[in-house]
Design a protein around this motif. Structure first.
Motif, PDB file in Angstrom:
ATOM      1  N   ILE A 131       0.774  -0.963  -0.201  1.00 54.17           N
ATOM      2  CA  ILE A 131      -0.339   0.125   0.016  1.00 54.17           C
ATOM      3  C   ILE A 131       0.601   1.153   0.076  1.00 54.17           C
ATOM      4  CG2 ILE A 131      -1.860   1.334   1.441  1.00 54.17           C
ATOM      5  CD1 ILE A 131      -2.596  -1.123   2.524  1.00 54.17           C
ATOM      6  N   SER A 132       0.801   2.597  -0.987  1.00 51.14           N
ATOM      7  CA  SER A 132       1.205   3.338  -0.771  1.00 51.14           C
ATOM      8  C   SER A 132       0.263   4.190  -0.474  1.00 51.14           C
ATOM      9  CB  SER A 132       1.707   3.881  -2.486  1.00 51.14           C
ATOM     10  OG  SER A 132       2.053   4.699  -2.726  1.00 51.14           O
ATOM     11  N   GLY A 133       1.082   5.778   0.314  1.00 51.78           N
ATOM     12  CA  GLY A 133       0.195   6.694   0.189  1.00 51.78           C
ATOM     13  C   GLY A 133      -0.094   7.804  -1.249  1.00 51.78           C
ATOM     14  N   LYS A 152      -6.666   2.757  -6.202  1.00 53.26           N
ATOM     15  CA  LYS A 152      -7.428   3.280  -5.384  1.00 53.26           C
ATOM     16  C   LYS A 152      -8.164   2.977  -4.499  1.00 53.26           C
ATOM     17  CE  LYS A 152     -10.147   8.036  -5.117  1.00 53.26           C
ATOM     18  NZ  LYS A 152      -8.862   8.081  -4.294  1.00 53.26           N
ATOM     19  N   ARG A 153      -7.101   3.118  -3.363  1.00 51.72           N
ATOM     20  CA  ARG A 153      -7.524   2.888  -2.035  1.00 51.72           C
ATOM     21  C   ARG A 153      -7.702   4.011  -0.451  1.00 51.72           C
ATOM     22  NH1 ARG A 153      -5.644  -2.612   1.846  1.00 51.72           N
ATOM     23  NH2 ARG A 153      -6.147  -1.990   3.498  1.00 51.72           N
ATOM     24  N   GLY A 154      -8.354   4.323  -0.570  1.00 60.35           N
ATOM     25  CA  GLY A 154      -9.154   5.736   0.323  1.00 60.35           C
ATOM     26  C   GLY A 154      -8.133   7.107   0.354  1.00 60.35           C
ATOM     27  N   SER A 155      -7.306   7.174   0.096  1.00 61.72           N
ATOM     28  CA  SER A 155      -6.388   8.446  -0.356  1.00 61.72           C
ATOM     29  C   SER A 155      -5.117   8.027  -0.653  1.00 61.72           C
ATOM     30  CB  SER A 155      -6.243   9.270   0.188  1.00 61.72           C
ATOM     31  OG  SER A 155      -5.169   9.351   1.601  1.00 61.72           O
ATOM     32  N   GLY A 156      -4.805   7.224  -1.301  1.00 59.38           N
ATOM     33  CA  GLY A 156      -4.200   6.286  -1.453  1.00 59.38           C
ATOM     34  C   GLY A 156      -4.036   4.811  -2.436  1.00 59.38           C
ATOM     35  N   THR A 190      12.447  -2.608  -8.420  1.00 57.72           N
ATOM     36  CA  THR A 190      13.749  -1.565  -7.839  1.00 57.72           C
ATOM     37  C   THR A 190      12.435  -0.726  -7.931  1.00 57.72           C
ATOM     38  OG1 THR A 190      15.405  -2.749  -7.784  1.00 57.72           O
ATOM     39  CG2 THR A 190      15.427  -0.032  -7.585  1.00 57.72           C
ATOM     40  N   ALA A 191      11.417  -0.267  -8.848  1.00 56.57           N
ATOM     41  CA  ALA A 191      11.713   0.920  -8.785  1.00 56.57           C
ATOM     42  C   ALA A 191      10.622   0.718  -8.433  1.00 56.57           C
ATOM     43  CB  ALA A 191      11.034   1.137 -10.680  1.00 56.57           C
ATOM     44  N   ALA A 192       9.357  -0.767  -8.836  1.00 55.61           N
ATOM     45  CA  ALA A 192       8.265  -0.248  -7.436  1.00 55.61           C
ATOM     46  C   ALA A 192       8.024  -0.267  -6.153  1.00 55.61           C
ATOM     47  CB  ALA A 192       7.667  -1.542  -7.954  1.00 55.61           C
ATOM     48  N   THR A 193       9.338  -0.898  -6.014  1.00 52.31           N
ATOM     49  CA  THR A 193       9.555  -0.047  -4.297  1.00 52.31           C
ATOM     50  C   THR A 193      10.039   1.232  -3.826  1.00 52.31           C
ATOM     51  OG1 THR A 193      10.530  -3.009  -4.442  1.00 52.31           O
ATOM     52  CG2 THR A 193      10.892  -1.311  -2.222  1.00 52.31           C
ATOM     53  N   LYS A 194      10.756   1.932  -4.743  1.00 56.68           N
ATOM     54  CA  LYS A 194      11.329   2.962  -4.427  1.00 56.68           C
ATOM     55  C   LYS A 194      10.484   4.017  -4.517  1.00 56.68           C
ATOM     56  CE  LYS A 194      15.991   3.233  -5.839  1.00 56.68           C
ATOM     57  NZ  LYS A 194      16.810   3.446  -6.720  1.00 56.68           N
ATOM     58  N   CYS A 195       8.669   3.671  -5.633  1.00 57.42           N
ATOM     59  CA  CYS A 195       7.640   4.747  -5.623  1.00 57.42           C
ATOM     60  C   CYS A 195       6.941   4.157  -4.964  1.00 57.42           C
ATOM     61  CB  CYS A 195       7.370   4.188  -6.567  1.00 57.42           C
ATOM     62  SG  CYS A 195       8.598   4.313  -8.420  1.00 57.42           S
TER      63      CYS A 195
END
Length: 119
Positions: free
Chosen positions: A31-33, A85-89, A110-115
Motif C-alpha cells: 500500500i502506498s500513500g 485506488k485505496r482511500g487517499s492512496g 526496484t522502481a516499484a519499491t522506490k515509488c
C-alpha cells in the motif's frame, strides 16, 4: 556468466501473456500513500531509461502498467503493475515474468519499491 544464464532462461521461457501474468503470484503487494496517477508516473520515470514505453490501461479507479521485456522486444510483457485506488492512496500489486528465477532483471521491482513512498 550471469547474463548468459539470464539470456538462456529468457529464450527458453517463451512468451507470456498478460492473462498468464495475472495468474502468477505477486512479487510485491503493498500500500502506498500516493494516488494511482502519482505512483504510475513515478514508475514510468524510473523505468524510462531501462525499458521501452510502458502501456497504461485505465481500470475503474486505478491503473495498470504493462512493462515490456528488456532484452527480447515483442515477446510479451515482462511485468504487470496493478495500481488500485485505496482511500487517499493506492494498493499496488506487481506480477513479474520469471518471478521465481533468481537472476531476473531487478529494475522493475526496484522502481516499484522506490515509488512506494519515495520519488
Amino acid at each position: 556468466m550471469k547474463w548468459m544464464l539470464a539470456a538462456l532462461a529468457l529464450a527458453l521461457g517463451g512468451c507470456v501473456s498478460v492473462s498468464e501474468l495475472e495468474q502468477s503470484h505477486e512479487t510485491l503487494d503493498v500500500i502506498s500513500g500516493k494516488t494511482p496517477r502519482e505512483y504510475a508516473d513515478c514508475i514510468k520515470q524510473h523505468l524510462a531509461d531501462t525499458r521501452g514505453s510502458l502501456v497504461e490501461e485505465k481500470r475503474g479507479d486505478g491503473l495498470r502498467l504493462i512493462v515490456p521485456q528488456k532484452l527480447t522486444a515483442g515477446s510479451g510483457p515482462a511485468a504487470l503493475v496493478d495500481i488500485d485506488k485505496r482511500g487517499s492512496g493506492s494498493s499496488i500489486k506487481l506480477h513479474e515474468r520469471l518471478n521465481n528465477f533468481p537472476l531476473r532483471l531487478g529494475d522493475v521491482r526496484t522502481a516499484a519499491t522506490k515509488c512506494i513512498s519515495g520519488s
